[in-house]
Design a protein around this motif. Sequence first.
Motif, short mmCIF file in Angstrom:
data_model
loop_
_atom_site.label_atom_id
_atom_site.label_comp_id
_atom_site.label_asym_id
_atom_site.label_seq_id
_atom_site.Cartn_x
_atom_site.Cartn_y
_atom_site.Cartn_z
N GLY A 4 0.82 -1.21 0.00
CA GLY A 4 0.00 0.00 0.00
C GLY A 4 0.85 1.26 0.00
N GLU A 5 0.41 2.25 0.77
CA GLU A 5 1.14 3.52 0.82
C GLU A 5 2.44 3.41 1.61
N ARG B 290 4.63 1.18 1.25
CA ARG B 290 5.58 0.38 0.47
C ARG B 290 6.86 1.16 0.22
#
Length: 176
Positions: free
Chosen positions: A45-46, A48
């Motif tokens: 997701g964010e 990563r």
Amino acid sequence: MAFVRVEQRNAHLAGSVKLEFVNGREGKIAKATLTAISNARRGSGEGREEDATAILWTLWGKQAENAAEYLGKGSHVNIVGRLRNNNYQDNEGSEVYALNFSCEEIDYLDSRAASEARRAKQEGGEVVPAEDQPMPSNVAKNATRSRKARSEADSLQSAANASAPSTGGAPLRSAC
């Protein structure tokens, strides 16, 4: 001297392979250097993150000559080698600490067609499909030998199966 085994998987070359010939024990020997970059991804997701690792590898002998001939910027490889501690004193007497990555195995991951297309693009030349090019004679001889050896092995296996008694589908068991 101790060493550590290093594996760099799914890497791509940052530039072309640099080949030179140096004096060895038995005359001139090929030495090539290449920089391989591999990416590691963590999280999802964010959150990563991506981390790139670049290693300068040294190749020797025929392995160096082949890499210089067949690899170029952007080529994909797997490399296995050794990390050595290479400490020495410089001309001023101060201790210099260095690490040396020496390649033992290198796998070329690109297809022949992709490799030739990349080299032609870098050299500004025309791309010739791999199917239209003649196979080198040494590769053709090895392929012919392999086919011949397989056909001989198949005929021997067929002969052995024909002369063996039928077991009616039951597995063969040998007495001890």
